[in-house]
Design an enzyme around this catalytic site. Structure first.
Site, mmCIF file in Angstrom:
data_model
loop_
_atom_site.group_PDB
_atom_site.id
_atom_site.type_symbol
_atom_site.label_atom_id
_atom_site.label_comp_id
_atom_site.label_asym_id
_atom_site.label_seq_id
_atom_site.Cartn_x
_atom_site.Cartn_y
_atom_site.Cartn_z
ATOM 1 N N GLU A 292 0.768 -1.267 0.046
ATOM 2 C CA GLU A 292 0.052 0.028 0.032
ATOM 3 C C GLU A 292 0.904 1.264 -0.023
ATOM 4 O OE1 GLU A 292 -2.825 0.388 -0.532
ATOM 5 O OE2 GLU A 292 -3.718 -1.558 -0.354
ATOM 6 N N TYR A 375 -6.160 5.796 5.231
ATOM 7 C CA TYR A 375 -6.329 4.729 4.017
ATOM 8 C C TYR A 375 -5.469 3.568 4.432
ATOM 9 C CZ TYR A 375 -5.483 2.385 -0.253
ATOM 10 O OH TYR A 375 -5.386 1.259 -1.095
ATOM 11 N N ASP A 393 -9.427 5.653 -0.657
ATOM 12 C CA ASP A 393 -8.388 6.400 -1.324
ATOM 13 C C ASP A 393 -9.038 7.059 -2.677
ATOM 14 O OD1 ASP A 393 -9.251 4.392 -3.179
ATOM 15 O OD2 ASP A 393 -7.319 3.533 -3.641
ATOM 16 N N THR A 554 4.893 16.764 -6.889
ATOM 17 C CA THR A 554 3.406 17.145 -6.569
ATOM 18 C C THR A 554 3.536 18.628 -6.768
ATOM 19 O OG1 THR A 554 3.516 15.196 -5.076
ATOM 20 C CG2 THR A 554 1.783 17.070 -4.936
#
Length: 605
Positions: A292, A375, A393, A554
């Site tokens: 994950e 999450y 998510d 990002t």
């Protein structure tokens, strides 16, 4: 609670709320009986339905029997509900294929009283008293326990459809009044409770019947928000008795009802269509955790080789906890977001010291570990440990925003928390890990982020408001991202016949602790490069321009140009601070280079 002198019969008709006619085997005439439930009960009292009668203890009464229970046919034998019933076959004296429903309006209070006295609500109550007037209402029970005072209102539930039970089966202003009075009692310091006694067993959930009486549904939601305890219990029902058995989920939010209703089809779709992924085939907590973290911001197919390599090198929590940082970062090389790898190791060290190397099972404990958010905690708790914990998510947010035609910005934390609470109320209790993975699978493969969603194969399409209204493209709603900061950089591939120059980045900030090729700020000319190297004491034999490259983070974007610079012998120079001269194979094997420089890695050869 128990009955005496039960007789089996067959229902014929019900001319009014209070009486019915039945056929008793061996008796030639039609028998007129008293109906102890004045609700409509149309779905129960059908011609030739098997009913159970209690002989009246009052001699000379016009009706010699009370109708107390009825057999209701179950859905198709292949349905989940029918299979659940089959697991209890023989219980309550029932045959397969039927559900026995108690119809006695007095039975819920009698069964609830026994349950309360036995410590069902609070252990060892000091006082349980029925029928207590307070304010403008008469509550079914007053209790005292541990210096607290309780009011309990009991509602019997007989309306059922495909395992979902609802109340009321007819508009009831009296029921609304009771709820409003309980809210006032709660505000004045009493402990208030509404207990829905479901007069049957093996149901999926309870919900207020909003279509029948919206005011009651609204009052119940207000009561829950005010702190009134809303409980529902199913019952073990036999022709001779009824007793409270197990708690049943209470779904007050209509969206939760939708989730509960689409769950069976969702799980079936997942079972038939799920992708075979290495972390799914062996869903140990460590494997779920590592996968994950890797899957955040990275495609599934890209993660597979990294996951296999990582587990081969660091097969368990303890190995991860004790791995040298450069080995860890080298294993992570290419996945990006290297702080995630560092947090993975920080958490592994805590798990080793505090939990003996085994990840905790509860979502709340998992959330205390570095790098584990709601999450990931939900995924580990549900998939590895079978806990009822939501894992929401971007894929899941997209699916739910379309199902509910939700115009809220899914980037808002409050929206995510709302959906987490919704799913934890309504998701499968028996298969929470499969439920979470199924929702992720639908988002990744069917309700896709880019392009046309594959609604024609989606198991949720008949529940999906966006599909019904042809507005799939309008959801999800996301605020436009902030403009990324642009940074121009010039990358230097500086090498001799055997070695290449690299340098270690700062221990803080972007790509902390990673290695990179020497970089100059801005886009500079070959002459400026030569001058910069000369200041460092390095003489270039040859320089040539390399292709441009772009890497997007990002919040920033690197726009890079590059130069290949040949020197005679790097070992003849003293490396500038932070630089090292190493062989290409050492870079490949030992030194983690960020994927931002992927376009220039070929010049290692």
């Amino acid at each position: 609670m128990k009955y005496q002198h039960i007789v089996k019969a067959y229902f014929l008709e019900r001319p009014n709320r209070f009486i019915a006619y039945v056929r008793i085997p061996g008796v030639s005439r039609r028998e007129k009986v008293h109906v102890k439930n004045t609700g409509r009960c149309r779905e129960l009292l059908r011609p030739d339905a098997v009913v159970y009668l209690e002989k009246s203890a009052q001699p000379g009464r016009k009706t010699a029997y009370d109708l107390v229970a009825v057999e209701k046919p179950l859905p198709d034998p292949g349905s989940t509900e029918s299979k659940n019933r089959s697991a209890r076959e023989g219980e309550a004296g029932q045959g397969s294929g039927v559900r026995l429903v108690n119809m006695d309006s007095q039975a819920p209070n009698l069964a609830a009283g026994e349950w309360l006295c036995a410590g069902g609500l609070v252990p060892a109550p000091d006082l349980v008293r029925p029928e207590t007037v307070w304010g403008n209402s008469r509550f079914d029970f007053y209790m005292e326990a541990e210096q607290r005072k309780y009011f309990v209102e009991v509602k019997g539930v007989t309306l059922e459809n495909d395992g979902a039970v609802m109340f009321p089966d007819a508009p009831s202003d009296r029921a609304v009044k009771h709820v409003e009075e309980l809210i006032r009692a709660q505000e004045q310091g009493y402990q208030a409770c509404i207990l829905f006694v479901i007069q049957m067993s093996d149901v999926r959930y309870f919900t207020p019947y909003r279509a029948m009486h919206p005011a009651f549904a609204d009052a119940l939601c207000q009561a829950a928000a005010s702190g009134v305890n809303i409980l529902a219990y199913d019952c073990v029902v036999t022709p001779e008795s009824m007793a409270l058995r197990e708690p049943v989920r209470v779904l007050l939010d209509q969206r939760a009802v939708t989730v509960a209703d689409f769950t069976e089809g969702l799980l079936h779709y997942y079972k038939e269509n799920r992708r075979s992924l290495p972390w799914r085939e062996d869903p140990a907590a460590y494997h779920v955790w590592v996968s994950e973290i890797m899957l955040q911001q990275t495609r599934v197919e890209a993660v597979k080789p990294y996951y296999q390599r990582f587990l081969e090198a660091l097969p368990d929590v303890e190995a991860l906890a004790h791995a040298p940082e450069e080995k860890l970062l080298k294993l992570w090389e290419g996945l990006g977001y290297y702080s995630r790898a560092r947090n993975l190791q920080k958490a592994a060290r805590i798990v080793t010291e505090r939990y003996g190397g085994s990840l905790p099972q509860e979502k709340a404990e998992l959330l205390t570990l570095p790098g584990i958010g709601p999450y990931t905690a939900g995924a580990i708790a549900s998939i590895a440990y079978g806990k009822t914990a939501a894992a929401v998510d971007g894929n899941v947010l997209r699916v739910l925003s379309r199902v509910f035609a939700d115009g809220r910005d899914i980037g808002q934390e409050g929206v995510k928390k709302d959906y987490e609470a919704l799913l934890e109320q309504a998701m499968s209790r028996e298969h929470p890990g499969e439920f979470n993975q199924a929702m992720m699978e639908i988002g990744a493969m069917v309700c896709v982020p880019n392009g046309q969603p594959k609604c024609e194969i989606c198991p949720l399409s008949r529940f999906c408001q966006a599909y019904q209204n042809h507005t799939q493209s309008a959801y999800p709603v996301k605020a436009p991202p902030k403009a990324r900061k642009i940074e121009n950089r010039t990358v230097l591939i500086l090498r001799d016949e055997k070695r290449i120059a690299i340098r270690k980045r700062s221990a803080r900030g972007l790509l902390a602790g990673m290695y990179e090729f020497p970089v100059l700020e801005g886009h500079v000319s070959p002459q400026q490069v030569m001058e910069d190297l000369k200041e460092k004491g390095i003489d270039a034999v040859r320089i040539r321009s390399l292709e441009s490259a772009v890497h997007i983070f990002t919040h920033k974007e690197w726009r890079m140009t590059g130069f290949f610079i040949q020197v005679d012998e790097l070992t003849a120079y003293t490396p500038p601070a932070g630089w090292i001269f190493v062989k290409p194979e050492e870079i490949r094997e030992q030194y983690p280079i960020p994927s931002a420089y992927a376009a220039y890695m070929k010049y290692l050869e």
